[in-house]
Design an enzyme around this catalytic site. Structure first.
Site, short mmCIF file in Angstrom:
data_model
loop_
_atom_site.label_atom_id
_atom_site.label_comp_id
_atom_site.label_asym_id
_atom_site.label_seq_id
_atom_site.Cartn_x
_atom_site.Cartn_y
_atom_site.Cartn_z
N GLN A 112 -6.22 -42.22 31.96
CA GLN A 112 -6.63 -42.80 33.24
C GLN A 112 -5.41 -43.26 34.03
O GLN A 112 -5.35 -43.08 35.25
CB GLN A 112 -7.60 -43.96 32.99
CG GLN A 112 -8.96 -43.46 32.54
CD GLN A 112 -9.79 -44.55 31.89
OE1 GLN A 112 -9.27 -45.54 31.40
NE2 GLN A 112 -11.10 -44.36 31.87
N ALA A 165 -34.56 -36.33 16.95
CA ALA A 165 -33.97 -35.85 18.21
C ALA A 165 -33.72 -37.00 19.16
O ALA A 165 -33.76 -36.85 20.37
CB ALA A 165 -34.89 -34.81 18.86
N CYS A 184 -13.65 -48.62 34.45
CA CYS A 184 -14.79 -49.53 34.44
C CYS A 184 -14.40 -50.92 33.96
O CYS A 184 -15.12 -51.88 34.17
CB CYS A 184 -15.92 -48.95 33.60
SG CYS A 184 -15.40 -48.45 31.98
N ASN A 185 -13.24 -51.03 33.30
CA ASN A 185 -12.84 -52.34 32.83
C ASN A 185 -11.76 -53.00 33.66
O ASN A 185 -11.42 -54.14 33.43
CB ASN A 185 -12.34 -52.25 31.39
CG ASN A 185 -13.49 -52.11 30.42
OD1 ASN A 185 -14.57 -52.59 30.70
ND2 ASN A 185 -13.26 -51.45 29.32
N GLU A 193 -31.65 -40.52 20.77
CA GLU A 193 -30.43 -40.64 21.56
C GLU A 193 -29.19 -40.66 20.67
O GLU A 193 -28.19 -40.00 20.93
CB GLU A 193 -30.50 -41.92 22.38
CG GLU A 193 -29.52 -41.97 23.50
CD GLU A 193 -29.48 -43.35 24.12
OE1 GLU A 193 -28.67 -43.54 25.03
OE2 GLU A 193 -30.24 -44.23 23.68
N PRO A 224 -7.61 -44.54 23.28
CA PRO A 224 -6.66 -43.62 23.88
C PRO A 224 -6.96 -43.22 25.32
O PRO A 224 -6.08 -42.75 26.02
CB PRO A 224 -6.75 -42.40 22.97
CG PRO A 224 -8.12 -42.45 22.40
CD PRO A 224 -8.53 -43.88 22.37
N GLN A 225 -8.21 -43.37 25.79
CA GLN A 225 -8.57 -42.85 27.12
C GLN A 225 -7.74 -43.47 28.23
O GLN A 225 -7.43 -42.83 29.21
CB GLN A 225 -10.05 -43.08 27.44
CG GLN A 225 -10.99 -42.17 26.70
CD GLN A 225 -11.42 -42.78 25.39
OE1 GLN A 225 -10.78 -43.72 24.90
NE2 GLN A 225 -12.46 -42.28 24.81
#
Lengths: 271, 443
Positions: free
Chosen positions: B133, B203, B60-61, B205, B128-129
């Site tokens: 990717q 409850a 997405c970046n 988000e 870290p993702q």
């Protein structure tokens, strides 16, 4: 002969200390592993040294300052290895090992030759009484550092400020659990140490309890730990309070173990 | 085969062309985002144009195309082709591409790849993702057979560099998001969380996001309370928790280890007296409150009770700031590592280009490897993509390790007898050599 083993083991302890100090700055598992194996080798050779001295001398080698400090260090190394097997507390090696090395170097400054045993120490009670007392003291020695670490970590979490090293400390619950283990192992050893001591006293000095400084202080120490255990089990004292009590208890251990011999004299001055 | 060798003879360049969050606003990035189904199409197009090796990374970046070009097929031209393709495929204007993209070649290109994979080029520095990717993008390219010797080498090097940075610096050490910090703090107090229980008040988000993180840790009990009981029930169903009415809170507090609170309540829900009385019942077992509500749900005085720890939203944000500045400090170390590796890698490439025998060996071995792999694939009937990829990676790494020794021998010790043996071993024929020679003369 035994003294060579002693120096070899000291070499391994120093090696392990270096590894752990390096581990503190460089977070690499391989360094820790190397440190662990050096410590284990050091412990085994140290144990061998003690055994060889036992056969050479013909008596349990816990009779003078050199022998006592050496045996005390052996107990600390052994108990630390035992704890390491159960909990992930590698980082505590960075505290325990330097101190272990200093203790052993200090021990080596005292006369190390084997001398004939004073007649009053010739007894079956010598190994029983000393081993129980030393193991107990060693356990409380480790719990002292665990408690200090507990206080540091706990303070960090409460104040919401963490030194960068803190990420690698064990969790509060682990530290508290180790403290609890130390308490439940150390106290029986201490108790048996005192009881066997008093039996031996009745044989050697003719009376079970003569309010000698060593006896008095060990009783005080015992009471401190007894209060701690009672509070933990009955009122649920845990965490910081346990840690404080462990630290106080350790100061009494220091007085009983070293202070009395160095400063007070009395019947129990052999070393 | 021969043409391949000649191809490697010419100087190969690794290029990157792309855009990221620094160079392009989100509207543009959205337009150029390549979905998983787009990538194979692009890879195939690039191959048809004669770009022998290419990898497309799209998150997405960022959207980035890595490719190899040689001297004849120069990078300017390739980029023009890519421009044309992107304009057509995504329907964007040329000046957009000119204004919002970057192009790097050679050293700058693989430096950029190293930076991207180790998270230094990310919006949240050190996250870290991105490494995953990049790995996926590479796997996708190998799966469609669009990587070759150079990009294989460059990407494997990249994974090494990223790993080195993970272990030698503390760049990804401290979490930044509220949820992962809550987990981290809980671990500081309790160690492993797999036998712990949590009470969630509210409850909304925020709670839901944080709970998903907690759930991964394998908690044994999740209790959810809410003013509107139906909402609690719904969240509990989604996350397999136990819904409880609000008035059960004092009871639940004696059972759980952590409390996560995020309600819209104006007044504190949990006050000091309540917690003091509960701690007696708990026999002082530690209790950790995470209060992410604004205004706060839990009386701040609670933090002064022994064995009770309270973090509110400001504490967590402050900690996050601190962690971010730690990461920035660590990124300097990471940059030094990257410079080191860039120098090593360009040195390696330089050496490679000089020796036709080496490129021949690499080709022979690669051919054997891919043929054997294909044969194996035909034999095995039920192979899923994952296994296929893993087998591909495995064989690649075995082959690379095996020929590494030969190559370094040739490099270090160029004695005629050794070269002769190597030539015989890998059937490096005179014919090839002649072609090489003529190729060299031609330059």
């Amino acid at each position: 002969m035994n003294i060579y083993f002693f120096y070899i083991s000291l070499f391994f302890y120093l090696l392990s200390t270096a590894c752990y100090l390096l581990f503190l700055t460089m977070n690499r598992n391989i360094i820790e592993k190397f440190g662990h194996y050096s410590l284990f080798s050091g412990f085994c050779i140290h144990f061998l040294a003690t055994l060889v001295r036992y056969f050479n001398a013909g008596y349990t080698p816990i009779t003078n300052i050199y022998e006592s400090l050496s045996f005390f260090s052996l107990c600390i190394a052994g108990f630390f290895l035992y704890l390491k097997r159960i909990y992930r507390i590698e980082i505590i090696g960075c505290i325990i090992l330097p101190i272990l090395s200093v203790l052993l170097i200090w021990a080596s400054t005292f006369p190390t030759e084997i001398r004939p045993l004073p007649p009053v120490l010739k007894s079956y009670w010598l190994p029983i009484h000393t081993i129980f007392s030393f193991v107990g003291n060693a356990i409380f020695f480790i719990s002292f550092f665990i408690s200090l670490l507990y206080l540091v970590v706990e303070r960090g979490i409460k104040k919401k400020k963490f030194p960068s090293i803190a990420t690698r400390f064990p969790s509060l619950e682990t530290l508290d659990l180790i403290n609890y283990r130390c308490m439940s192992y150390g106290f029986p050893f201490l108790t048996v140490g005192i009881i066997t001591g008093s039996i031996w006293a009745s044989v050697a000095w003719g009376s079970y309890w003569s309010w000698d400084p060593k006896e008095t202080w060990s009783l005080v120490t015992w009471i401190v730990y007894a209060i701690l255990i009672h509070n933990r089990l009955a009122i649920g004292w845990r965490g910081r309070k346990t840690a404080y009590m462990m630290i106080i208890g350790f100061f009494f251990i220091l007085i009983t173990f070293l202070g009395v011999n160095f400063f007070a004299g009395g019947l129990h001055s052999y070393i | 085969m021969t043409s391949d060798i000649l191809l490697l003879e010419k100087n190969m360049h690794i290029n990157v062309f792309g855009l990221n969050h620094n160079t392009a606003p989100i509207e543009i990035r959205e337009k150029l985002y390549c979905s998983e189904s787009d990538v194979p199409v692009i890879l195939k197009k690039l191959k048809d144009w004669g770009l022998y090796e290419s990898v497309v990374i799209s998150t997405c970046n960022r959207t980035e195309i890595y490719f190899c070009s040689d001297d004849s097929n120069n990078s300017e031209e390739s980029i023009k082709k890519i421009d044309a393709f992107l304009m057509e495929h995504f329907g964007v204007a040329l000046d957009w591409l000119k204004n919002y993209t970057y192009r790097f070649c050679d050293e700058e290109a693989y430096r950029h790849l190293f930076l991207v994979a180790s998270g230094l080029d990310s919006m949240v520095i050190g996250e870290p993702q991105i490494l995953g990717q990049v790995k996926d993008a590479y796997r996708m390219a190998t799966f469609h057979n669009t990587t070759g010797f150079f990009l294989d080498k460059a990407f494997h090097k990249t994974f090494n560099v990223a790993k080195r940075i993970r272990t030698e610096t503390r760049i990804g050490y401290n979490p930044l998001s509220i949820s992962s910090m809550a987990i981290e703090l809980s671990k500081k107090i309790f160690g492993e969380l797999n036998r712990k229980k949590i009470l969630v008040i509210g409850a909304g988000e925020m709670c839901e996001i944080a709970l998903k993180y907690f759930k991964k840790e394998g908690l044994t009990g999740i209790f959810i309370t809410n003013r509107t009981f139906q909402h609690a029930q719904k969240l509990a169903e989604d996350i397999t928790g136990i819904p409880c009415p609000l008035q059960d809170i004092p009871d639940l507090l004696t059972k759980v280890d952590m409390v996560l609170s995020s309600t819209g309540s104006e007044k504190p829900i949990i006050d000091k007296e309540l917690v003091v009385s509960i701690m007696k019942k708990r026999k002082n077992r530690p209790l950790f409150f995470i209060d992410i509500a604004m205004p706060r749900d839990i009386d701040p005085e609670v933090n002064h009770i022994e064995n009770v720890y309270l973090y509110d939203i400001d504490d967590l944000k402050g900690l996050s700031q601190q962690h971010l500045s730690d990461r920035l400090k660590e990124s300097e170390k990471a940059h030094t590592i990257i410079e080191e590796e860039v120098v090593k890698f360009s040195h390696w490439l330089e050496q490679l280009e000089k020796n036709p025998l080496i490129t021949h060996i690499i080709d022979v071995v690669e051919e054997t490897r891919s043929n054997e792999l294909k044969r194996m694939m035909q034999k095995m009937k039920y192979v899923d993509e994952e296994t296929l990829r893993n087998m591909d990676l495995l064989t690649r790494s075995i082959v690379n390790k095996l020929i590494h020794r030969h190559i370094s021998l040739i490099r270090q010790n160029g004695s005629p007898s050794l070269l002769e043996i190597m030539k015989q071993l890998f059937k490096f024929e005179e014919e090839n050599e002649k072609e090489m020679d003529s190729g060299n003369e031609g330059k």
